[in-house]
Each structure stands twice: as structure tokens, then as C-alpha cells.
Design an enzyme around this catalytic site. Sequence first.
Site, PDB file in Angstrom:
ATOM      1  N   GLU A 194     -12.100 -14.922  36.948  1.00  0.00           N
ATOM      2  CA  GLU A 194     -11.017 -14.064  36.083  1.00  0.00           C
ATOM      3  C   GLU A 194     -11.397 -14.365  34.624  1.00  0.00           C
ATOM      4  OE1 GLU A 194      -7.089 -15.719  35.907  1.00  0.00           O
ATOM      5  OE2 GLU A 194      -6.443 -13.439  35.803  1.00  0.00           O
TER       6      GLU A 194
ATOM      7  N   LYS B 203      -1.335 -26.367  43.547  1.00  0.00           N
ATOM      8  CA  LYS B 203      -0.704 -27.821  43.458  1.00  0.00           C
ATOM      9  C   LYS B 203       0.837 -27.673  43.919  1.00  0.00           C
ATOM     10  CE  LYS B 203      -3.755 -29.630  39.877  1.00  0.00           C
ATOM     11  NZ  LYS B 203      -3.690 -29.827  38.459  1.00  0.00           N
TER      12      LYS B 203
ATOM     13  N   CYS C 129      -2.574 -10.783  33.525  1.00  0.00           N
ATOM     14  CA  CYS C 129      -3.000 -10.837  34.932  1.00  0.00           C
ATOM     15  C   CYS C 129      -3.435  -9.478  35.693  1.00  0.00           C
ATOM     16  CB  CYS C 129      -1.716 -11.283  35.808  1.00  0.00           C
ATOM     17  SG  CYS C 129      -0.296 -10.509  35.668  1.00  0.00           S
TER      18      CYS C 129
ATOM     19  N   GLU D 283       7.942 -10.485  43.008  1.00  0.00           N
ATOM     20  CA  GLU D 283       9.105 -10.411  41.898  1.00  0.00           C
ATOM     21  C   GLU D 283       9.470  -8.946  41.709  1.00  0.00           C
ATOM     22  OE1 GLU D 283       7.931 -12.450  38.564  1.00  0.00           O
ATOM     23  OE2 GLU D 283       8.576 -14.657  39.428  1.00  0.00           O
TER      24      GLU D 283
ATOM     25  N   SER E 175      -2.298 -19.904  36.925  1.00  0.00           N
ATOM     26  CA  SER E 175      -3.408 -20.027  37.583  1.00  0.00           C
ATOM     27  C   SER E 175      -3.259 -20.385  38.914  1.00  0.00           C
ATOM     28  CB  SER E 175      -4.352 -20.825  36.747  1.00  0.00           C
ATOM     29  OG  SER E 175      -3.947 -22.119  36.627  1.00  0.00           O
TER      30      SER E 175
ATOM     31  N   ASN F 166       0.737 -16.139  28.877  1.00  0.00           N
ATOM     32  CA  ASN F 166       0.297 -14.656  28.369  1.00  0.00           C
ATOM     33  C   ASN F 166       1.696 -13.604  28.176  1.00  0.00           C
ATOM     34  OD1 ASN F 166       1.017 -14.408  31.091  1.00  0.00           O
ATOM     35  ND2 ASN F 166      -0.632 -13.008  31.469  1.00  0.00           N
TER      36      ASN F 166
ATOM     37  N   THR G 130      -3.135 -24.141  39.518  1.00  0.00           N
ATOM     38  CA  THR G 130      -1.863 -24.876  39.406  1.00  0.00           C
ATOM     39  C   THR G 130      -1.011 -24.359  40.815  1.00  0.00           C
ATOM     40  OG1 THR G 130      -2.208 -25.124  36.926  1.00  0.00           O
ATOM     41  CG2 THR G 130      -0.069 -25.104  37.848  1.00  0.00           C
TER      42      THR G 130
ATOM     43  N   GLU H  73       2.782 -16.355  41.442  1.00  0.00           N
ATOM     44  CA  GLU H  73       2.272 -15.093  41.056  1.00  0.00           C
ATOM     45  C   GLU H  73       1.107 -15.568  40.440  1.00  0.00           C
ATOM     46  OE1 GLU H  73       3.451 -12.320  41.279  1.00  0.00           O
ATOM     47  OE2 GLU H  73       5.381 -12.426  42.074  1.00  0.00           O
TER      48      GLU H  73
END
Length: 468
Positions: A372, A226, A275, A449, A220, A145, A223, A241
Site C-alpha cells: 500500500e 496488535k 484507504c 462501520e 494500518s 488521513n 497496528t 478498518e
Amino acid sequence: MSEFSLHINGQSVAGDNHFDVINPATADVLTQCPAASEAQVNAAVEAAHNAFSSWKKTSLKERQAYLEKIADKIEARKDELAKLLTQEQGKPIAQATSETGFAITRTRFAAGFTPPKHILKDDDTSYVEVVYKPLGVVAAITPWNFPLSLALGKVAMAILAGNTVVLKPSPYTPLTSLMLGEIMDEVLPPGVVNVISGTDEIGPWLTRHPAIEKYTFTGSGPTGKKIGAIAADRLKAFTLELGGNDPAIVLADVDIEETAQKIFWGAFTNSGQICIAIKRLFVHEDIFVPFVSALVKIAQSIKIGDGLDPETQMGPLNNEQQLKIVSELVEDAKAHGAKIHCGGQRIPGPGYFYEPTIVTDIKEGNRLVDEEQFGPALPVMSFKTTEEAIERANGTDFGLGASVWSGNVDEAKRVALELDSGMTWANCRGGATADAPFGGSKSSGFGREGGIWGFEELVEVQTLVVAK
Ligand code: NAD
């Protein structure tokens, strides 16, 4: 053969394979992109690992100067980057230009950043200082994005801190990152920043590599889990994030037309694929009907089209899969009795366009509210009391951003501080800034961040004690 290359150890390298990158405004193949093989992923990590031993010894001043040069080079190519960003991502060119500007801002922020000095003691008996040390090879993984500004948000601060990097963009938007690799190669010593692209299979090749010392991931939740699991297994540092489901609470005393404009663009900029887009809207019952009408009026008046047309205000969704998710959530809302005031369907023709959609007669327990949506479909719900709105806004496992809107700035601030999220806004909905911490609470992330908070995620602290 692709006009784009992987960037490994300061060299432009053809991919062992390739894949198509689609222009979401036309659904045509934009270009072919190199796909790294497992051996090329390993080569990128090894290059970063080898470069680390000399890069970590450069002075802060030298690294700041390298970053200034990178920022200048990005600036010199900003129109080219913005155009490519629109072509691969879909966003209107004005938004792509603004994202490129923010990428430059982040790079210049890192270039101007001097970590604070922490001397805890300096007397006749001892000297105690806490020093920052780089971690080593950072795996930086980005979503589709905001591929350019998110890449620089990770890479610039990582190399300022003395780390080396392997950047892996999303297969949907790899091209601006590969162009960034070209720029990095012109400026940096070989191996300091490596950029590899490929389909999703290359992610695990990168994350499982034994030389990775830090994971910085934006994407996401599934992920993120993981990557967190791999990092935990390897006992390495990670920053995640992740997704959000940001609430906005509109109190009864707002100026309806003015606030509706701000809320609309807070929800529909980049076709809702942000986001921190407003994804659940709570409006006080006294102004609910006129507020919804104001939103619908805006939705029906905006120009939707190819982002390269300067008149376009809203582009397509980035990819077919995301279009499917948004369509599915709206269909689910319809099936459960929600009212669609405008939109509610894919725009016929080529490209992944979906009409801006305003939905009412919906509440928690429906997928469009609970999940979302990451697209141009906004559920609007009414509330009676501010306390009820706060409770409902907080009643989710997401916690990225939140906003509150009121004619009374003190009340807006009070409510904003009641919201459980990494960022909270009163009478505005900000984006990220280079100097402030950005990240999620609850399941929306881990770590931050931006500013010193982002810097501290990319270093080890070491305590130095000198006996005198
Ligand atoms: P995604 O999780 O599908 O992909 C993100 C990146 O991870 C891509 O580069 C992808 O190729 C890679 N990847 C996929 N599987 C992997 C694996 N097993 N190992 C390593 N890497 C892997 O996310 P997306 O669809 O690209 O992005 C959308 C999501 O990102 C949304 O949920 C959005 O809210 C979130 N997002 C969060 C922020 C934030 O700052 N919190 C910012 C932007 C986007």
C-alpha cells in the site's frame, strides 16, 4: 503550554506532557499538543466507565437529541474545524470542508437512527424478543488521513447505542479531535466521551486497560494486528478498518478523457492517502497508451501547494515518514526498470510535497504494486482479457475496495461483483456513506462501520423470553 486540552470527565485538562504537531505544508510546528500520561489515560477510561452506568439508562430519544445538538455545534464551527484539519493534515481546504460535512452527516445519521425491533414470537404461550444492549467503554482509535470523519463515524454510533467512549487520535492529527472533545463537553454528561492525545506510547496504555469492552480501530494492518491480539487475549469485541490496495479495471470501451479524470482523482485525492484510493490500475491494452497520456496530462496540470490556498488541488503528504515510504517505493520501481512518466520525486522546498507520479512497465512482484503506497504514485498495468484483469485484481491479500470502468454498465456490474473486496464500484469510486456498510475483506479488516451493520458492532444482543 498548549491552547488545546485533553477532555477527561467533561473537563478540559492540560496534558502532563506535550509534543509538537507539524503543519505538513510548511514542516513548521503548528502548535504544541497535550500528551496524556498513563495516569491520565487511566483517568479517561475510568471516567467513561463511571459514566456508563447512567448513560446506558438514558432513552434512545434522549441520546438522539444529544447527537443532534453535537451535530449543530459542529456545524456552527465547521469553518474553524475545516481550517484546522487542513493545517494538521495537509488536505486542500475544499476537501477538509467536505470531510467536515461528512462528519456532520455521520452524526446526524446516528441521531436519526432507530434500531429495528425484533419480536420473534408473541402468542398465548410466550413472548420472545431480541434486544440490543450497549457494551460499555469503547476505545476508538483513529489514523491521520481522515481524523475528523473517522472519529465521528465511531463516536456518534457508539454513544447512540448507549456506550461511553475514549477517543484516541493519531499524534499527527490530534487537534480536530481535541476540538471535538470541547464540543462534546459542552453537550454531553461528563465522561460519556473523553478525548486523549499523545505519542504512539499511549495506544497500549489505552488498549490494555481492563475496563475496555470494545475496540474500534482504523489504521494500518500491523497496528490492527496488535490491537486484535490484545482484544483476543481479553476476549473483547473488536472492529478493525485496515489498509487497502484497491484495484481499478478499465475496459477498452470507456470514454478515455472522462474516465481518466475520474480515475486520476480516485487515486490522487488527499495525495493518495485514502484507504480506498485507487492504488493499482489495470487498463486494457487497446487503450493503454492514450489512457496513460491522459493521466499524465492531468498530473502535469494540477495545482499543488498549501491546502489553505483555495486554488490548491493537491496538498503535501501528511508526514515525513509517509513521504519517505512513497519515495522508497518509487525508487524501488525505478531500480527494477519501471518507467516514470511524470513526477517521481519530492518537490524541493519546505513541506512534505511529492510530485504526482504515473508509473508503467511495472507488474506484480514489485513493491509499488504489492504494497500500500498511501501516496501520489500510481502503477498502471495493461491486460488482454477481462478475466485476466479480475484474477490479477484479486491476487492480493488486501480486500478493501475495487472498481471497474466500462461503457457497458451491465458488464461493469458483472465484473464488479467478481472482485473480492468489502466495497465494489461500477463506473464510479465512492467513498463511505453513513448508511452503508464500510469495511474490508481479507486482510483489510474485520467488521464494518456504517448503517445498521456498524450499529450491530457496538452492541450485545440479548434474547428475552417471557413465559405467559
Ligand atoms: P497506524 O496504524 O500507524 O496508526 C493508527 C492509530 O493507531 C494512531 O492513532 C496511532 O497512534 C495508533 N497506534 C499506534 N500503535 C498503537 C498501539 N500499539 N496500540 C494502540 N494504538 C496504536 O496507521 P496510520 O499510519 O495512522 O494510518 C494509515 C493507515 O490507515 C493506512 O494503512 C490506511 O489504509 C489505513 N486506513 C484504513 C481505513 C479503513 O477504513 N479501512 C481508513 C483510513 C485509513
